[in-house]
Design a protein around this motif. Sequence first.
Motif, PDB file in Angstrom:
ATOM      1  N   LEU A   1    -120.415  56.140  40.064  1.00 35.43           N
ATOM      2  CA  LEU A   1    -120.800  54.840  39.402  1.00 35.43           C
ATOM      3  C   LEU A   1    -122.159  54.476  39.714  1.00 35.43           C
ATOM      4  N   ALA A   2    -122.605  54.927  41.260  1.00 32.16           N
ATOM      5  CA  ALA A   2    -124.004  54.765  41.538  1.00 32.16           C
ATOM      6  C   ALA A   2    -124.887  55.402  40.960  1.00 32.16           C
ATOM      7  N   VAL A   3    -124.502  56.872  40.700  1.00 33.12           N
ATOM      8  CA  VAL A   3    -125.444  57.876  40.059  1.00 33.12           C
ATOM      9  C   VAL A   3    -125.528  57.623  38.627  1.00 33.12           C
ATOM     10  N   CYS A   4    -124.570  57.110  38.025  1.00 29.14           N
ATOM     11  CA  CYS A   4    -124.726  56.844  36.593  1.00 29.14           C
ATOM     12  C   CYS A   4    -125.375  55.367  36.290  1.00 29.14           C
ATOM     13  N   VAL A   5    -125.443  54.560  37.431  1.00 30.34           N
ATOM     14  CA  VAL A   5    -126.225  53.213  37.094  1.00 30.34           C
ATOM     15  C   VAL A   5    -127.685  53.605  37.436  1.00 30.34           C
ATOM     16  N   ALA A   6    -128.046  54.390  38.243  1.00 28.97           N
ATOM     17  CA  ALA A   6    -129.339  54.876  38.689  1.00 28.97           C
ATOM     18  C   ALA A   6    -129.883  55.585  37.330  1.00 28.97           C
ATOM     19  N   CYS A   7    -128.965  56.607  36.761  1.00 27.59           N
ATOM     20  CA  CYS A   7    -129.327  57.129  35.644  1.00 27.59           C
ATOM     21  C   CYS A   7    -129.717  56.189  34.305  1.00 27.59           C
ATOM     22  N   SER A   8    -128.929  55.010  34.336  1.00 27.35           N
ATOM     23  CA  SER A   8    -129.080  53.928  33.325  1.00 27.35           C
ATOM     24  C   SER A   8    -130.316  53.232  33.237  1.00 27.35           C
ATOM     25  N   ARG A   9    -131.106  53.244  34.630  1.00 29.96           N
ATOM     26  CA  ARG A   9    -132.273  52.634  34.729  1.00 29.96           C
ATOM     27  C   ARG A   9    -133.045  53.145  33.577  1.00 29.96           C
TER      28      ARG A   9
ATOM     29  N   VAL B   1    -124.133  44.148  29.456  1.00 30.45           N
ATOM     30  CA  VAL B   1    -125.117  45.132  29.072  1.00 30.45           C
ATOM     31  C   VAL B   1    -124.584  45.407  27.428  1.00 30.45           C
ATOM     32  N   TYR B   2    -123.477  45.712  27.170  1.00 29.24           N
ATOM     33  CA  TYR B   2    -123.052  46.166  25.676  1.00 29.24           C
ATOM     34  C   TYR B   2    -123.435  44.752  24.803  1.00 29.24           C
ATOM     35  N   ILE B   3    -122.965  43.765  25.345  1.00 22.42           N
ATOM     36  CA  ILE B   3    -123.382  42.416  24.165  1.00 22.42           C
ATOM     37  C   ILE B   3    -124.834  42.543  24.207  1.00 22.42           C
ATOM     38  N   ALA B   4    -125.609  42.460  25.131  1.00 19.46           N
ATOM     39  CA  ALA B   4    -126.993  42.421  25.166  1.00 19.46           C
ATOM     40  C   ALA B   4    -127.715  43.380  24.031  1.00 19.46           C
ATOM     41  N   GLY B   5    -127.200  44.984  24.215  1.00 19.33           N
ATOM     42  CA  GLY B   5    -127.552  45.976  23.502  1.00 19.33           C
ATOM     43  C   GLY B   5    -127.064  45.562  21.839  1.00 19.33           C
TER      44      GLY B   5
ATOM     45  N   MET C   1    -126.734  52.916  28.040  1.00 19.29           N
ATOM     46  CA  MET C   1    -125.536  52.595  27.864  1.00 19.29           C
ATOM     47  C   MET C   1    -124.507  53.674  27.880  1.00 19.29           C
ATOM     48  N   VAL C   2    -124.745  54.899  27.742  1.00 18.43           N
ATOM     49  CA  VAL C   2    -124.035  56.032  27.700  1.00 18.43           C
ATOM     50  C   VAL C   2    -123.479  56.184  29.136  1.00 18.43           C
TER      51      VAL C   2
END
Length: 138
Positions: A29-37, A102-106, A1-2
Amino acid sequence: MVFLAAGLSWFLAGFDGAPAERAASATGLAVCVACSRLGLWGYDFCAQIIVQDEVEADYRGTFSAVEAAFQNLFELLSFATTIVFSRPDQFRWPVIISVVAVYIAGGLYTFFVRRRRGHLFHAPPCLRAKPDRPVALP
């Protein structure tokens, strides 16, 4: 989430800038989304453990089918947002909606864990305080 929050911030910071800034923000954005995986995989692992522990064996297939149906429904909703916000200058809205989801799910998962366990952090045995033990002298 971070990583998602960082990616969203990075993306929105350069969204209305020059073409080079927009490319950098999209790359961030793409790099951070990949890391969030990594967090997504951890969440999926925890969810599967909960399903195996909490759902009786006879009902796991039904439960998993309903779970997959909800996942597909929300994936269709994500596709709908890209149809509604189809212009490139509107791309920020599907990004924001996705991060908020994602934050609501978390938050819902945190609520579930807190309600179930009574606490959020479960310290491993090596970090727990041990009762005082008398020291044996030779």
